[in-house]
Structure formats: structure tokens, C-alpha cells
Design a protein around this motif. Structure first.
Motif, mmCIF file in Angstrom:
data_model
loop_
_atom_site.group_PDB
_atom_site.id
_atom_site.type_symbol
_atom_site.label_atom_id
_atom_site.label_comp_id
_atom_site.label_asym_id
_atom_site.label_seq_id
_atom_site.Cartn_x
_atom_site.Cartn_y
_atom_site.Cartn_z
ATOM 1 N N ILE A 29 -83.558 -42.281 85.636
ATOM 2 C CA ILE A 29 -82.981 -41.180 86.403
ATOM 3 C C ILE A 29 -81.825 -40.553 85.633
ATOM 4 O O ILE A 29 -81.719 -39.330 85.538
ATOM 5 C CB ILE A 29 -82.512 -41.671 87.804
ATOM 6 C CG1 ILE A 29 -83.716 -42.022 88.661
ATOM 7 C CG2 ILE A 29 -81.623 -40.633 88.477
ATOM 8 C CD1 ILE A 29 -83.384 -42.735 89.956
ATOM 9 N N ASN A 30 -80.965 -41.398 85.044
ATOM 10 C CA ASN A 30 -79.820 -40.895 84.272
ATOM 11 C C ASN A 30 -80.283 -40.126 83.022
ATOM 12 O O ASN A 30 -79.662 -39.141 82.633
ATOM 13 C CB ASN A 30 -78.886 -42.037 83.875
ATOM 14 C CG ASN A 30 -78.112 -42.576 85.057
ATOM 15 O OD1 ASN A 30 -77.941 -41.881 86.074
ATOM 16 N ND2 ASN A 30 -77.656 -43.804 84.960
ATOM 17 N N LYS A 74 -83.616 -55.998 87.002
ATOM 18 C CA LYS A 74 -84.088 -55.312 85.788
ATOM 19 C C LYS A 74 -84.874 -54.059 86.151
ATOM 20 O O LYS A 74 -84.731 -53.021 85.507
ATOM 21 C CB LYS A 74 -84.938 -56.253 84.945
ATOM 22 C CG LYS A 74 -84.134 -57.293 84.220
ATOM 23 C CD LYS A 74 -85.025 -58.185 83.381
ATOM 24 C CE LYS A 74 -84.204 -59.292 82.741
ATOM 25 N NZ LYS A 74 -85.019 -60.196 81.931
ATOM 26 N N THR A 75 -85.719 -54.156 87.174
ATOM 27 C CA THR A 75 -86.499 -52.995 87.608
ATOM 28 C C THR A 75 -85.568 -51.888 88.091
ATOM 29 O O THR A 75 -85.742 -50.723 87.723
ATOM 30 C CB THR A 75 -87.482 -53.390 88.729
ATOM 31 O OG1 THR A 75 -88.375 -54.379 88.217
ATOM 32 C CG2 THR A 75 -88.263 -52.197 89.234
ATOM 33 N N TYR A 76 -84.562 -52.238 88.898
ATOM 34 C CA TYR A 76 -83.606 -51.236 89.388
ATOM 35 C C TYR A 76 -82.820 -50.619 88.235
ATOM 36 O O TYR A 76 -82.582 -49.410 88.219
ATOM 37 C CB TYR A 76 -82.649 -51.835 90.415
ATOM 38 C CG TYR A 76 -83.300 -52.220 91.721
ATOM 39 C CD1 TYR A 76 -84.278 -51.426 92.307
ATOM 40 C CD2 TYR A 76 -82.928 -53.383 92.385
ATOM 41 C CE1 TYR A 76 -84.874 -51.781 93.505
ATOM 42 C CE2 TYR A 76 -83.526 -53.749 93.589
ATOM 43 C CZ TYR A 76 -84.496 -52.938 94.134
ATOM 44 O OH TYR A 76 -85.085 -53.301 95.326
ATOM 45 N N GLU A 77 -82.412 -51.441 87.272
ATOM 46 C CA GLU A 77 -81.679 -50.915 86.118
ATOM 47 C C GLU A 77 -82.550 -49.938 85.325
ATOM 48 O O GLU A 77 -82.084 -48.890 84.902
ATOM 49 C CB GLU A 77 -81.224 -52.057 85.205
ATOM 50 C CG GLU A 77 -80.058 -52.842 85.748
ATOM 51 C CD GLU A 77 -79.677 -54.032 84.867
ATOM 52 O OE1 GLU A 77 -80.465 -54.410 83.961
ATOM 53 O OE2 GLU A 77 -78.593 -54.581 85.094
ATOM 54 N N HIS A 78 -83.818 -50.285 85.134
ATOM 55 C CA HIS A 78 -84.743 -49.408 84.410
ATOM 56 C C HIS A 78 -84.912 -48.078 85.152
ATOM 57 O O HIS A 78 -84.883 -47.006 84.536
ATOM 58 C CB HIS A 78 -86.096 -50.107 84.220
ATOM 59 C CG HIS A 78 -87.099 -49.271 83.505
ATOM 60 N ND1 HIS A 78 -87.009 -48.990 82.158
ATOM 61 C CD2 HIS A 78 -88.220 -48.626 83.954
ATOM 62 C CE1 HIS A 78 -88.019 -48.214 81.815
ATOM 63 N NE2 HIS A 78 -88.768 -47.979 82.879
ATOM 64 N N GLN A 79 -85.070 -48.148 86.468
ATOM 65 C CA GLN A 79 -85.216 -46.935 87.276
ATOM 66 C C GLN A 79 -83.955 -46.084 87.185
ATOM 67 O O GLN A 79 -84.037 -44.868 87.034
ATOM 68 C CB GLN A 79 -85.526 -47.289 88.717
ATOM 69 C CG GLN A 79 -86.904 -47.862 88.923
ATOM 70 C CD GLN A 79 -87.118 -48.381 90.341
ATOM 71 O OE1 GLN A 79 -86.180 -48.538 91.111
ATOM 72 N NE2 GLN A 79 -88.369 -48.668 90.684
#
Length: 153
Positions: free
Chosen positions: A149-150, A140-145
Motif C-alpha cells: 500500500i505504501n 508478516k502478511t500484514y507487513e507485506h500488505q
């Protein structure tokens, strides 16, 4: 090498063995093997067949998928436990970050332990669930990051 008494004291503090009777822990401690690994040693690689659970006695290990680190584990942590239950290849690689001593419990030893003391299966399941929750949180943290960025691009 740990003395029999030190081994018992150590495994008593490991999460999956807490709450188990001392007479059972004495028996379990006596069947575990102790292995030592040098720094930067790959204990096992993703995709290998696995039949043992490892417990870090000293040192630190890195659990990773290729170059992507999933987690670092220290004294008292377990790894390799999934292979004991599903007979699937290892889902990740584990490499030592420093000299590392581990206790191991193989599949037959664990099955015998579960037959004698079913609570150990509940404890291992809790450990697996905790690990899955931690990984879900990281995803979830990686998806949020990634979404942040996107959105900035």
C-alpha cells in the motif's frame, strides 16, 4: 453436560492431551469444570488476571485485541493457556461467536497434571509454539500488505 465417558473421548482428541495414557486422562477429565456461555459473551478481557485454560467443546470463540480479530477457534481448540505459565495478565480478549461450551483446567490442576505426566508440558509448549508461528505469519502478511500500500502511494 458431557458424561464422564464422553468427556474422556473428547479430551483424548485435544492436541495437548494426545499421546497421554488413558488412566491419566480419566483422572484429568474428572477434575475439569464444564462451563456454558451464550453467544456474544466475553469469557475474559485483555489485561485480566488469568488462572485457567479453556478447551472449546462446542461453538466458536473469537480471540481479539479490541476490534482486531486474531483468530477464531472451534471445537477441540485451547485458549488462555499462557496465563497458566507466566502469571501475567491476559494478552487478548475472548468472546463467543455463538453459544459455546468449554472445559476448564485451572493452574493448580495443570501443575498437578504436569508433575504426574510431564509430557503434558511438552504438548502445551508445542501448542504455544504453533500459535506463535501462526501469529508471526499473520504479522508478516500484514507487513507485506502495508508495504504494498505504501509503495503504491
Amino acid at each position: 453436560m458431557l458424561s464422564s465417558f464422553d468427556r474422556l473421548l473428547f479430551i483424548r482428541r485435544v492436541s495437548i492431551f494426545q499421546e497421554l495414557r488413558d488412566e491419566f486422562l480419566v483422572k484429568l477429565a474428572s477434575v475439569m469444570d464444564e462451563l456454558s456461555f451464550p453467544s456474544s459473551h466475553t469469557i475474559f478481557e485483555q489485561g485480566e488476571e488469568g488462572r485457567s485454560l479453556y478447551i472449546v467443546v462446542s461453538g466458536r470463540v473469537r480471540v481479539h485485541l479490541g476490534d482486531q480479530e486474531l483468530v477464531q477457534l472451534e471445537q477441540g481448540s485451547i485458549f488462555g493457556e499462557m496465563a497458566l505459565f507466566d502469571a501475567e495478565p491476559r494478552s487478548a480478549s475472548v468472546t463467543t461467536l455463538e453459544k459455546c461450551d468449554c472445559l476448564t483446567l485451572n493452574q493448580l490442576q495443570l501443575i498437578d497434571a504436569i508433575e504426574e505426566t510431564p509430557e503434558i508440558a511438552v504438548n502445551v509448549t508445542r501448542a504455544l509454539s504453533r500459535r506463535i508461528r501462526e501469529l508471526n505469519s499473520k504479522v508478516k502478511t500484514y507487513e507485506h500488505q502495508l508495504n504494498s500500500i505504501n509503495a503504491q502511494a
